[in-house]
Design an enzyme around this catalytic site. Structure first.
Site, short mmCIF file in Angstrom:
data_model
loop_
_atom_site.label_atom_id
_atom_site.label_comp_id
_atom_site.label_asym_id
_atom_site.label_seq_id
_atom_site.Cartn_x
_atom_site.Cartn_y
_atom_site.Cartn_z
N HIS A 42 -5.88 1.42 -4.05
CA HIS A 42 -4.94 0.92 -3.06
C HIS A 42 -4.46 -0.47 -3.46
CE1 HIS A 42 -7.89 -1.77 -0.69
NE2 HIS A 42 -8.53 -1.35 -1.76
N CYS B 106 0.81 -1.22 0.00
CA CYS B 106 0.00 0.00 0.00
C CYS B 106 0.84 1.27 0.00
CB CYS B 106 -0.99 0.00 1.16
SG CYS B 106 -0.27 0.09 2.82
N HIS C 258 -2.84 0.72 6.96
CA HIS C 258 -3.12 0.67 5.53
C HIS C 258 -3.42 2.09 5.04
CE1 HIS C 258 -4.05 -1.40 1.83
NE2 HIS C 258 -5.21 -0.76 1.73
#
Length: 208
Positions: free
Chosen positions: A171, A105, A159
């Site tokens: 993402h 990410c 994240h």
């Protein structure tokens, strides 16, 4: 531990738009690279824990009106959007930071900002959150903002993704997955949502 949801299903008209964007991104970026390069910037959290803000390198040589022009935030956001959309479908890989190796990410975010705006971001989501930058209310998100999540519960970031408009973000989700678009309004991401930050300035000099 929450279970990762199924990928967000785009409406048919959005799928057509995204395919068109991906087909045009190469020619668009080549044209941009041929006539201009973005001025070098860096955005990082120092090793001593002090937060740092965007630093713009001074321009020297020819007069400013001959050498540079101002680029608006909307233009910068478009560059980020195109670069991010072009990575959809790239496999997830922990520690990955390029289309060739795959992305995690933070690697995806760093790649997009570096190659679209020449902005260097820290490597981890924790360090990204520590950057001195405006915190954006969820109802005021704009394309190019970075959204952060606590996917393991609590308030610890684990994240992040790039907001692309209409309550959606791009993402690199998890092992076995691919770069994709998901919705902030889904129960999973809505529950995990922490905050958003804006790293793109209102305007920036483009070095010709």
């Amino acid at each position: 531990m929450m279970t990762l949801p199924e990928p967000y299903e785009l409406p048919q008209e959005d799928k057509i738009m995204h395919r068109s964007l991906r087909l045009s991104i190469v020619s668009s970026l080549l044209l941009t690279a041929a006539c201009a390069t973005h001025q070098s910037s860096s955005l990082s959290a120092g090793q001593d824990g002090h937060r740092q803000s965007l630093q713009t390198m001074p321009v020297t040589g020819a007069p400013a009106d001959e050498m540079n022009r101002l680029v608006s935030r909307s233009q910068m956001a478009d560059d980020v959007l195109l670069r991010a959309m072009a990575q959809i479908g790239t496999p997830y890989r922990w520690g990955g930071s390029s289309p060739q190796t795959g992305f995690d990410c933070s690697g995806l975010i760093g790649y997009v900002f570096h190659h679209s705006m020449n902005i260097k971001l820290p490597r981890s989501t924790t360090q990204m959150m520590q950057i001195k930058a405006p915190v954006i209310e969820r109802n005021r998100l704009r394309t190019g903002d970075i959204v952060f999540f606590a996917t393991s519960g609590g308030r610890r970031v684990s994240h992040a993704g790039i907001y692309v408009g209409d309550n959606r973000f791009v993402h690199a989700p998890s092992t076995g997955g691919k770069v994709r678009i998901d919705s902030l309004t889904s129960p999973y991401w809505s529950k995990a949502y922490l905050q958003a930050k804006r790293y793109l300035p209102d305007q920036q000099l483009l070095s010709l």
